[in-house]
Structures are given as structure tokens and as C-alpha cells.
Design a protein around this motif. Structure first.
Motif, PDB file in Angstrom:
ATOM      1  N   ASP A   1      21.074 -41.612 -18.600  1.00  0.00           N
ATOM      2  CA  ASP A   1      20.307 -42.814 -18.971  1.00  0.00           C
ATOM      3  C   ASP A   1      18.775 -42.593 -18.779  1.00  0.00           C
ATOM      4  OD1 ASP A   1      19.317 -45.431 -19.325  1.00  0.00           O
ATOM      5  OD2 ASP A   1      19.519 -46.079 -17.394  1.00  0.00           O
ATOM      6  N   MET A   2      18.068 -42.732 -20.095  1.00  0.00           N
ATOM      7  CA  MET A   2      16.795 -42.435 -20.135  1.00  0.00           C
ATOM      8  C   MET A   2      15.728 -43.548 -19.821  1.00  0.00           C
ATOM      9  SD  MET A   2      16.441 -39.405 -21.391  1.00  0.00           S
ATOM     10  CE  MET A   2      17.621 -38.939 -20.232  1.00  0.00           C
TER      11      MET A   2
ATOM     12  N   LEU B   1      12.595 -34.168 -23.107  1.00  0.00           N
ATOM     13  CA  LEU B   1      13.920 -34.795 -22.754  1.00  0.00           C
ATOM     14  C   LEU B   1      14.388 -35.921 -23.774  1.00  0.00           C
ATOM     15  CD1 LEU B   1      16.035 -34.356 -20.633  1.00  0.00           C
ATOM     16  CD2 LEU B   1      14.760 -35.835 -19.243  1.00  0.00           C
ATOM     17  N   LEU B   2      13.155 -36.845 -23.939  1.00  0.00           N
ATOM     18  CA  LEU B   2      13.742 -38.300 -24.723  1.00  0.00           C
ATOM     19  C   LEU B   2      13.929 -37.863 -25.919  1.00  0.00           C
ATOM     20  CD1 LEU B   2      10.576 -40.178 -23.126  1.00  0.00           C
ATOM     21  CD2 LEU B   2      13.172 -40.582 -22.823  1.00  0.00           C
ATOM     22  N   ALA B   3      13.209 -36.734 -26.560  1.00  0.00           N
ATOM     23  CA  ALA B   3      13.517 -36.454 -28.065  1.00  0.00           C
ATOM     24  C   ALA B   3      14.924 -35.821 -27.990  1.00  0.00           C
ATOM     25  CB  ALA B   3      12.592 -35.441 -28.588  1.00  0.00           C
ATOM     26  N   ALA B   4      15.272 -35.162 -27.035  1.00  0.00           N
ATOM     27  CA  ALA B   4      16.620 -34.368 -26.930  1.00  0.00           C
ATOM     28  C   ALA B   4      17.800 -35.511 -26.920  1.00  0.00           C
ATOM     29  CB  ALA B   4      16.967 -33.443 -25.851  1.00  0.00           C
ATOM     30  N   TYR B   5      17.486 -36.522 -26.105  1.00  0.00           N
ATOM     31  CA  TYR B   5      18.479 -37.523 -26.222  1.00  0.00           C
ATOM     32  C   TYR B   5      18.585 -38.414 -27.420  1.00  0.00           C
ATOM     33  CZ  TYR B   5      20.183 -42.215 -24.668  1.00  0.00           C
ATOM     34  OH  TYR B   5      20.917 -43.459 -24.764  1.00  0.00           O
ATOM     35  N   GLU B   6      17.622 -38.586 -28.118  1.00  0.00           N
ATOM     36  CA  GLU B   6      17.498 -39.150 -29.409  1.00  0.00           C
ATOM     37  C   GLU B   6      18.361 -38.397 -30.449  1.00  0.00           C
ATOM     38  OE1 GLU B   6      16.640 -42.333 -30.343  1.00  0.00           O
ATOM     39  OE2 GLU B   6      15.806 -42.384 -28.365  1.00  0.00           O
ATOM     40  N   LEU B   7      18.125 -36.986 -30.071  1.00  0.00           N
ATOM     41  CA  LEU B   7      18.824 -36.012 -31.209  1.00  0.00           C
ATOM     42  C   LEU B   7      20.323 -35.982 -31.038  1.00  0.00           C
ATOM     43  CD1 LEU B   7      18.308 -33.809 -33.496  1.00  0.00           C
ATOM     44  CD2 LEU B   7      18.214 -32.125 -31.371  1.00  0.00           C
ATOM     45  N   LYS B   8      20.839 -36.212 -29.576  1.00  0.00           N
ATOM     46  CA  LYS B   8      22.258 -36.261 -29.445  1.00  0.00           C
ATOM     47  C   LYS B   8      22.883 -37.334 -29.991  1.00  0.00           C
ATOM     48  CE  LYS B   8      22.489 -33.357 -24.946  1.00  0.00           C
ATOM     49  NZ  LYS B   8      23.446 -32.356 -25.604  1.00  0.00           N
ATOM     50  N   ALA B   9      22.108 -38.478 -29.619  1.00  0.00           N
ATOM     51  CA  ALA B   9      22.647 -39.685 -30.467  1.00  0.00           C
ATOM     52  C   ALA B   9      22.690 -39.520 -31.891  1.00  0.00           C
ATOM     53  CB  ALA B   9      21.510 -40.877 -30.169  1.00  0.00           C
TER      54      ALA B   9
END
Length: 280
Positions: A140-141, A177-185
Motif C-alpha cells: 500500500d503506497m 517507488l511510487l512510479a514503480a507501483y503505478e507501473l506494476k498497476a
């Protein structure tokens, strides 16, 4: 008769003595009331010996008994640190936020912002994660975003603070980290055929997280999804941007084109449209 009276008197005296002793033994022992300075010095000694739970106890006692005393403000800051060291990140973040709210002009306010940032990101982390590696981009971000905002407030208000440079480095990490989360989504949505949702996530990375490692992959996803959606002009723009800024990207061929062809599209149902492709 006199003997009976004598025995009765002795019994009464014995009973009174027993009750008196019981009363004395049941009287609660009063704790020694320390001065504000003694509480603070005891807390400092406990911290110096890494006895942070004892330090918390002393600092809490100081705060409750001398809320407007000479050491009250410093005790709150020390509590922030002690909670953090005992892995009680939530209490650390809450105490730091309370200090910021109550003391907006305090000379150590930058430290409170810094500790709030550290604690906010660590709220949902525990002792186990210190020993078991975790992909944080799958978490969870919310805490990461809050931590980023805390560090941002610090460097905006106190750009020359001794904590500012470390805060900037942590913001870079959190941004990646936040960018990587969006990329995974975005990748997940592509796997489900939810191309509209995928392109929204990829576009969000391009607009908000430039200069992150996730940017070239986001441009590649935009190229693929626009092709899937039948929008060749937008696909070409994304592809050209990718080739110009990241010519070494693995997915590009020698001509600077992305080797990708739209997938065979199945019949789209109303449920698929409503859920952006998540449900068939």
C-alpha cells in the motif's frame, strides 16, 4: 465470671491488633514524586543505555506531571525518537504530528518534520521485514505518499536544515517507488486487457514521475495501449518520445520502433467496458 470477662477482653484486644496490622499492610505505598529535571535526566540515561521503553515511561511521566514545564517540549521530541527506536512507528508519527501542530514556531520543528517522514513510511512495516526482503512497490503506497509529503514540507520550509539533504535523497527513493507501483498497476491492467486503465496509469507516470527508472517502460506501455485502442497518432507520439529520450531501450529495434503488434481482440461485453476490462 471474672475469668470469662478477662478472656473476652483479651480477644477484643487481639482482634483490634489484627485489624490494625491488616490496615497498615493494605495501605498503598506512595510512589516517589520526582522533579521535572529528574524525570528528564532519568530518561536521558535510559536512552544512553538503549533502554528506550524505560525512557518512554519516564518521558510520559514528565509530560503528564509537568505539561508546561521547562522540559515538556523536549520530552515530546524525545518521545518521537524513542517510539521510532522501539518500532512503534504509528505512535512516533502521531507524536511528531502533534508536536508540529502545537509548536509551529519551535526551533527544532525541522527535526519533527524529518522524524514524521521517517515514521510515516515505516508505519506498516514490522520487525520481520528487517530480515525478510520485500518488494515495497507491491505494498500500500499510502504511507509512502505521506512520507514524501512530510519530507517535502521539510525542505520547502527549511531548505538549509541539516536534515534537508537526507530528506531529498529519501524523496528520490520514494518517488521511484511510487512510479514503480503505478507501473506494476499498468502492467496488470494490460494483462487483463484493460487498456484504458493501463494507459491512464502510464500517462500518470509520464506526467508526475519523470526522471524515474519507470519512465521508459511507461512510454512503451502508452505506445502499446494506444495501438490496442486504435489510436495510431498517439501511439506514434509515445513511441517517438521513447526512441528520442531512451534510444537504448531494450524493446526498440534498430529503426527506433517498438516491436509490438496489437493482440487479437475478443468480443467486448458491457461488463468488460464498465470495469475497464477487469471483468469479462
Amino acid at each position: 465470671m471474672n475469668q470469662v470477662i478477662l478472656i473476652t477482653k483479651r480477644g477484643v484486644i487481639t482482634l483490634l491488633l489484627a485489624l490494625s496490622l491488616a490496615a497498615c499492610s493494605s495501605t498503598p505505598e506512595k510512589k516517589e514524586q520526582l522533579t521535572e529535571k529528574q524525570y528528564y535526566e532519568d530518561a536521558q540515561a535510559a536512552m544512553a543505555n538503549n533502554r528506550f521503553l524505560l525512557a518512554i515511561e519516564k518521558l510520559q511521566s514528565l509530560e503528564s506531571r509537568y505539561p508546561f514545564g521547562r522540559y515538556a517540549d523536549q520530552a515530546q521530541l524525545e518521545l518521537v525518537y524513542c517510539y521510532y527506536r522501539t518500532i512503534d512507528f504509528e505512535s512516533s508519527a502521531i507524536t511528531a504530528e502533534r508536536f508540529i501542530r502545537l509548536h509551529p514556531d519551535h526551533p527544532d520543528l525541522d527535526y519533527a518534520y524529518y522524524m514524521k517522514g521517517l515514521a510515516s513510511y515505516s508505519v506498516d512495516r514490522g520487525l520481520v521485514e528487517r530480515f525478510i526482503p520485500t518488494d515495497f512497490s507491491e505494498r500500500d503506497m499510502g504511507p509512502a505518499r505521506e512520507s514524501f509529503d512530510d519530507f517535502n514540507r521539510l525542505i520547502n520550509r527549511f531548505p538549509s536544515s541539516e536534515y534537508a539533504e537526507d530528506a531529498r535523497q529519501r524523496m528520490i527513493y520514494l518517488r521511484n517507488l511510487l512510479a514503480a507501483y503505478e507501473l506494476k498497476a499498468a502492467k496488470f491492467y494490460i494483462s487483463r486487457g484493460a487498456y484504458i486503465a493501463a494507459v491512464k496509469r502510464a500517462t500518470f507516470i509520464v506526467q508526475n514521475y519523470d526522471r524515474t527508472p519507470s519512465l521508459p517502460e511507461a512510454l512503451a506501455i502508452m505506445t502499446k495501449t494506444y495501438r490496442e485502442l486504435g489510436l495510431p497518432e498517439l501511439a506514434n507520439t509515445a513511441e517517438q518520445t521513447l526512441a528520442y529520450n531512451f534510444p537504448q531501450y531494450d524493446g526498440l529495434n534498430d529503426a527506433g520502433k517498438l516491436d509490438y503488434s496489437p493482440q487479437k481482440r475478443q468480443k467486448t461485453t458491457l461488463l468488460n467496458v464498465i470495469t475497464f476490462g477487469l471483468l469479462d
